[in-house]
Design a protein around this motif. Sequence first.
Motif, PDB file in Angstrom:
ATOM      1  N   SER A 291      45.245  43.554  37.387  1.00  0.00           N
ATOM      2  CA  SER A 291      45.348  43.218  38.807  1.00  0.00           C
ATOM      3  C   SER A 291      44.747  44.314  39.681  1.00  0.00           C
ATOM      4  O   SER A 291      43.972  44.032  40.609  1.00  0.00           O
ATOM      5  N   GLY A 294      41.039  44.399  39.133  1.00  0.00           N
ATOM      6  CA  GLY A 294      40.407  43.269  39.805  1.00  0.00           C
ATOM      7  C   GLY A 294      40.208  43.524  41.294  1.00  0.00           C
ATOM      8  O   GLY A 294      39.161  43.165  41.862  1.00  0.00           O
ATOM      9  N   GLN A 297      37.308  45.820  41.511  1.00  0.00           N
ATOM     10  CA  GLN A 297      36.054  45.144  41.208  1.00  0.00           C
ATOM     11  C   GLN A 297      35.578  44.264  42.362  1.00  0.00           C
ATOM     12  O   GLN A 297      34.378  43.981  42.491  1.00  0.00           O
ATOM     13  N   HIS A 298      36.497  43.817  43.222  1.00  0.00           N
ATOM     14  CA  HIS A 298      36.141  42.953  44.348  1.00  0.00           C
ATOM     15  C   HIS A 298      35.865  43.752  45.625  1.00  0.00           C
ATOM     16  O   HIS A 298      35.651  43.152  46.685  1.00  0.00           O
ATOM     17  N   SER A 303      31.371  44.269  44.330  1.00  0.00           N
ATOM     18  CA  SER A 303      31.387  42.807  44.324  1.00  0.00           C
ATOM     19  C   SER A 303      30.046  42.206  44.734  1.00  0.00           C
ATOM     20  O   SER A 303      29.872  40.986  44.629  1.00  0.00           O
ATOM     21  N   LEU A 369      38.225  43.201  32.403  1.00  0.00           N
ATOM     22  CA  LEU A 369      37.281  43.562  33.467  1.00  0.00           C
ATOM     23  C   LEU A 369      35.842  43.561  32.948  1.00  0.00           C
ATOM     24  O   LEU A 369      34.911  43.187  33.682  1.00  0.00           O
ATOM     25  N   GLN A 372      34.738  40.009  32.837  1.00  0.00           N
ATOM     26  CA  GLN A 372      34.513  39.549  34.219  1.00  0.00           C
ATOM     27  C   GLN A 372      33.127  39.970  34.717  1.00  0.00           C
ATOM     28  O   GLN A 372      32.401  39.184  35.342  1.00  0.00           O
ATOM     29  N   LYS A 385      40.513  37.258  40.499  1.00  0.00           N
ATOM     30  CA  LYS A 385      41.282  38.113  39.598  1.00  0.00           C
ATOM     31  C   LYS A 385      41.897  37.332  38.436  1.00  0.00           C
ATOM     32  O   LYS A 385      42.058  37.864  37.348  1.00  0.00           O
TER      33      LYS A 385
END
Length: 603
Positions: A291, A294, A297-298, A303, A369, A372, A385
Motif C-alpha cells: 500500500s 503503491g 509509485q503513483h 506515475s 510493485l 506493476q 494500488k
Amino acid sequence: LIYESAMQITNGAVLCLLSYLVLAAANAGSHAECDAGLQRTLLEDNEELRKENQQLRLQLSMASSERRLQESREEKEKVKSEEGEKDSEGEGEEEGEEEEFTSVDVGCGWMLLGSVSFTIVMFYLVNWTDDDIRRYSWSVISTTLSIFTAVLMFQGLNTVLSEFVLDPVLGSTGGFGLLRTMLGYLFFLLWFVTMQLAIIHYSGVCTSASGYSPVADSDQSWVIADGMRADFGDCVDESEIRTRTGVKSIAFREGLEVFVQKKRLGKEKRERQTKCWATLFAHMSGFAAISAGGDLQHLSPMSDSPGLSFLAVAINATVLLILHQLMALIRPKEGGAERSPLEKECLELCDEEAIDAESDVFSLSVSYLLVQAIRFSLTGVLPEKLGIEVPAIKPGQQCILGLYGCGLVFGTIAAVTARSFNGSRISNLVQSTGSTAFAWCFLWATRWVALEIELLDKLEAGPATMEGRILLALFLSAAAFAVIFVLDAIEDSGPGDANMSRVIQNIITALSILVGFTWEQCFDGGLEAVSSRSSRPMLTQMCFTAMVAVIVIPAWRRHILVKVLQLQEFKLARQAAKKGKNGESGTSPTHRGLLLTDRAGSD
C-alpha cells in the motif's frame, strides 16, 4: 195392447239385429279387401322409403367424410400458421418458466454443486497415496487461508485508519500525496515492529512474559499417536504404557491397545504459534508495504513514466533491506555461556522465524510493485494500488504474452538461484521474490486472457464479477495442481539430487502462492459484495474481520498448519533414514531446518 205392443217391439228389435248383422258381415268383407290393399300399398311405400334412406345415409356418410377431410386440412393449416406464433410465444413461455428461478437461485445452485465437487476433490488430494502430494495439498490450503486471513485483517484495519485518520486530515484527493505516502510507510513500520514483537513473544525468548516454563518445556510426555481417535495428542499416564523405552510404544486405554509417542508438547506448541503469528503478521506487513509503495509509485514523476516507476521498487527494496539489518542488530543473540540449551533453542527459533517473515515481507511487496511497473511498461497504463487498470483496458495478445514471458523469466531466476546459490540471505530473497513475481505475472496475465474472451462478457462472467473471479481461481488451481503432479513425478523418478529437489520445491512454492492469491481475490470480492448490501459497509467489513480472527485463525493453526508441520517433519525423517541407509554421514536435519529449505507451508 200391452202384449201386441211388446211383440211388435220384439219383432222390430229382431229385425234391427238381423239388419245389423247383415250390414256387419258386408262391411267386414269390404274392410278385409281394403286392409289387404292398404297393406300392399304400405309395403311398397316402406320399400321405397328404405331405399331412399339408404341413399341418404350414403350421401350423409360421403358428406361427413368430405367434411372431416376438410376440417383436417383446415386444422393442419391452422397448426402450421400457429407454429410461428407458438415458437415466438414458446420462447417467452420458456423464459417465463425459467424465470421461476431467479439469477440468485441459479447462482446458489451452481455454488452448491461446485462447493460439493470442490470439497470432494480436496478430500482426494489431502488423502492421496503419495506423501508429497498430501504435503503439497495441505501447504496450498494453508497458504490460501493465511493470505486470505492476513489480507482481510489488514484491509479492515486499513479502512478504519483511512476513514478516521488519513481522509479527515489529508483529504481523499491529491495535494498531499507525499505526506500520505510517508504516513503509509509509518503504518507499515507499525505492522513490521508488531511482527517482530510477536515472534519474540511466541518463540519463548521472553519466558517471563510468554508463560513458558523452561523445565516443563524440556520434558517429554507420552501422547496418543492415533490420528483417528478424538483424544489424539492427549497426554497418557506412564502407568498405561507397555514399553517405556524409546519414543514410540503402545498404551492400554479402555481395554484397547493405542499407539502412543513421546513428544515435547511445549516445544511443538511454541513452534506452531510462532509460525502462525509470524506468517500472519508477515503477510499483513507485506500488504502494508504494498500500500505504501503503491502510493509512492503513483507520485509524480514516477506515475508519468514506465521507466521511473521502477524507481519506487528500488526505494521500497532499500527501505526493507535497511530494516532487516536494524532488526538483526536489535534481536537477541544465541551466544553466551550463561544461556541454557532451552534458551538457545528459543533464540534460534526466534532468529529463523524472523528471517523467514522478513523475507516474506520483502518478496510480497517488491515483487508486486515490480510487476506493476512491468504492466505499466507493457500497456502504458499504471494500475491502481489494487492492481486494476482504470479505465479498464483490453491489453491485447502481445501484452499478455509479454507478461507470461516475464513470469517465466522470474521463475527461471528463482530456480537457478535455488540450485546454484542456495544458503545465503540474498539468495533466499532472490528466490522468494522471483517465485512471488512469477505468481503475480501469471495471475494478471490470466486475468487479461479472461478480459479478451467475449463469451465471458456475454455470460456476465468477466474477471470483474464474482463468477469470473471464481472461474479464474478454479482454472489456475487446477492448472497448478496439474503442474504439481508432473513435478512430483519428475522428483520421484529422479536420482534424488538435492539441488533438483530444491528447484522443484521452489516452483511448487510459487504455485502455492499463485493459488493463494487467486482465491484471495475471490474472498476479497465476496466481502465487497456482501458489504455493499449493508447500510454500513465499513461496520460489516469489521464484523467479518473479527469473525475471521475468532474462528478461522484458531482452526487454521490447530488443524491445518499442524498438518503441514507434521508432514514436513515426516519428510525430514524419511530423508534422514534414506541417508543412513546409503551410508552418508551427517546428522538428521532438525524440524526448524526444514522450514528454511521447504517453505511451501511457511506461507
